[in-house]
Design an enzyme around this catalytic site. Sequence first.
Site, PDB file in Angstrom:
ATOM      1  N   ASP A  63      -5.378   7.182  19.771  1.00 27.77           N
ATOM      2  CA  ASP A  63      -6.019   7.783  19.091  1.00 27.77           C
ATOM      3  C   ASP A  63      -6.200   6.871  18.184  1.00 27.77           C
ATOM      4  OD1 ASP A  63      -2.837   9.807  18.439  1.00 27.77           O
ATOM      5  OD2 ASP A  63      -3.678   7.858  17.445  1.00 27.77           O
ATOM      6  N   ASP A  65      -8.353   7.218  14.224  1.00 23.74           N
ATOM      7  CA  ASP A  65      -7.904   7.697  13.040  1.00 23.74           C
ATOM      8  C   ASP A  65      -9.536   6.889  11.813  1.00 23.74           C
ATOM      9  OD1 ASP A  65      -6.683   8.797  13.624  1.00 23.74           O
ATOM     10  OD2 ASP A  65      -4.580   8.316  12.919  1.00 23.74           O
ATOM     11  N   ASP A 141       2.257   2.589   5.170  1.00 26.08           N
ATOM     12  CA  ASP A 141       3.517   2.095   5.251  1.00 26.08           C
ATOM     13  C   ASP A 141       4.001  -0.175   5.752  1.00 26.08           C
ATOM     14  OD1 ASP A 141       2.766   2.879   7.781  1.00 26.08           O
ATOM     15  OD2 ASP A 141       4.378   3.639   8.679  1.00 26.08           O
TER      16      ASP A 141
HETATM   17  P1  ATP Z   1       1.104   5.049  17.258  1.00 23.67           P
HETATM   18  O1  ATP Z   1       0.062   5.684  16.664  1.00 23.67           O
HETATM   19  O2  ATP Z   1       1.576   4.136  17.754  1.00 23.67           O
HETATM   20  O3  ATP Z   1       2.338   5.203  16.532  1.00 23.67           O
HETATM   21  P2  ATP Z   1       0.786   4.205  14.219  1.00 23.67           P
HETATM   22  O4  ATP Z   1       1.099   3.409  12.962  1.00 23.67           O
HETATM   23  O5  ATP Z   1      -1.021   4.527  14.066  1.00 23.67           O
HETATM   24  O6  ATP Z   1       1.323   4.153  15.389  1.00 23.67           O
HETATM   25  P3  ATP Z   1       0.484   7.344  13.273  1.00 23.67           P
HETATM   26  O7  ATP Z   1       1.929   7.933  12.881  1.00 23.67           O
HETATM   27  O8  ATP Z   1      -0.475   7.678  13.688  1.00 23.67           O
HETATM   28  O9  ATP Z   1       1.062   5.743  13.607  1.00 23.67           O
HETATM   29  O10 ATP Z   1       0.337   6.943  12.212  1.00 23.67           O
HETATM   30  C1  ATP Z   1      -1.325   6.674  11.495  1.00 23.67           C
HETATM   31  C2  ATP Z   1      -0.659   5.914  10.324  1.00 23.67           C
HETATM   32  O11 ATP Z   1      -0.789   6.835   8.782  1.00 23.67           O
HETATM   33  C3  ATP Z   1      -0.371   4.539  10.169  1.00 23.67           C
HETATM   34  O12 ATP Z   1      -0.812   3.571  11.174  1.00 23.67           O
HETATM   35  C4  ATP Z   1       0.031   4.090   8.659  1.00 23.67           C
HETATM   36  O13 ATP Z   1      -1.363   3.867   7.752  1.00 23.67           O
HETATM   37  C5  ATP Z   1       0.200   5.573   8.613  1.00 23.67           C
HETATM   38  N1  ATP Z   1       1.286   6.132   7.832  1.00 23.67           N
HETATM   39  C6  ATP Z   1       1.723   6.961   9.019  1.00 23.67           C
HETATM   40  N2  ATP Z   1       3.061   7.634   9.109  1.00 23.67           N
HETATM   41  C7  ATP Z   1       3.342   7.069   7.706  1.00 23.67           C
HETATM   42  C8  ATP Z   1       4.549   6.699   6.670  1.00 23.67           C
HETATM   43  N3  ATP Z   1       5.886   7.520   7.379  1.00 23.67           N
HETATM   44  N4  ATP Z   1       4.287   6.138   4.953  1.00 23.67           N
HETATM   45  C9  ATP Z   1       3.233   6.030   5.251  1.00 23.67           C
HETATM   46  N5  ATP Z   1       2.328   5.555   5.216  1.00 23.67           N
HETATM   47  C10 ATP Z   1       2.223   6.013   6.955  1.00 23.67           C
HETATM   48 MG    MG Z   2      -1.445   6.728  15.618  1.00 28.08          MG
END
Ligand code: ATP
Ligand code: MG
Length: 448
Positions: A63, A65, A141
Amino acid sequence: MEPAVIVPQAALHIIPREQHTISRKDISPNALRVLYRLRDAGFAGYLVGGAVRDLLVGGHPKDFDVATDATPEQVKQLFRNCRLIGRRFRLAHVVFGREIIEVATFRANSDDGSGDREMENGRLVRDNVYGSIEDDAVRRDFTANALYYAIEDFSVRDYVGGYDDVMARKMKLIGDPEQRYREDPVRMLRAVRLAAKLGFEIEAATAEPIPRLAGLLAEAAPARLFEEILKLFLSGHGVASFEGLERTGLLPVLLPETGAALAANRSGALRRMLLEGLRGTDTRVANDEPVSPAFLFALLLWPAYCRALASLQAQGVSVEDAQRRAADRVTLHQLNTVALPRRFSLPMQEIWLLQSRFSNRQRKRVMRLLAHPRFRAAYDFLVLRMAASDSHADDVAFWREAQTQSSEQLAASLGAAAAGDSYTDENAPPSKRRRRRRRRSGAASAGE
Ligand code: ATP
Ligand code: MG
């Protein structure tokens, strides 16, 4: 009062288009549409988070964002196909058929992503407030997750050293690791999961507190942990995730009874089987084949089930009772940490309970088991059990063959039928009596 977030020096480092590998052709056209429309309306628009990270390592983000300085209301005015979601902190979803582009306004302060921060452990709640792009970067994070791809000049904007960390293949928390884990213990799982997915190393200072703080994970919201487990094990990197959880001491917190059962299993047979199952799941994901949470949990909790079963039998409980009770006990205990919905725990239990029926070669039993809706999953599970013990080889051979045979062949090879219960009888359109009997037998099998 909650300690103030230690805000790292947010010094902007711009990586111009010609120095990075992100190409517009790898970005979802819908995400590009959103970014261009924001820019044309005079707002800042960035691709952010996991998508930028994945693109930099040559991956295909699932996805995309977007982060912007436009408020959700302003975003809504730009897109007809826009919904605002979230009560406390509003997000804009721009909907293109099945693809949703999430558009978030820059915000300050950290957030655990669960949307219900005030519910957790009575921790002090800070209200989310809009902020600058720097604020938005440091609340994230990992440094690798805090990169911004700017639509205005196609550069990557880096406020936290994330670009170098991605290039060095390192997961590194922004700010003080222990504090960031205490704010949101799920970040420990995310470190392991993302390292496994990307083939990154968890940087030393980010890895160090995890074994010490692993226990905090038990306080995380069970529904969130369920989602994390699916991401850990059904995204194609299950083996690496499992090994990461073992190494960091998170496994016995996430799956306590399985952790204990694996530790007690000297021969390592149960662990071998678990890894074999996860390897199979990873292969299925790589081949775009479907994977099921019920099968996954049957696998993850099988060591716990075996242990509970052995202990009940040692207490003199009959086999059938012991199976049922072990299945229920393991499911119930696991619910303390992970919210496994019933639509998955019921078929999970069926997979377990069907295992004891594979040794029965009575013609009628064989036919019934083959017709069971959970037969295929239970058989696949039996195949996995060979990784733990070769005592299942005969059963596997029999049932592999049984599936390929026509009912006639099978009936013949299983020998003559008892009077009044011939093969044709069994397969005739069910009479009322027959149907009733069948239904009862189905119920009995689920509650074996
Ligand atoms: P994936 O979608 O591949 O699992 P992702 O990094 O995109 O990994 P998401 O859960 O979609 O993870 O979160 C999108 C973004 O939001 C992350 O890249 C990070 O910048 C932020 N984020 C997500 N979870 C947290 C958290 N627990 N604490 C701080 N920032 C977060
Ligand atoms: Mg993601």
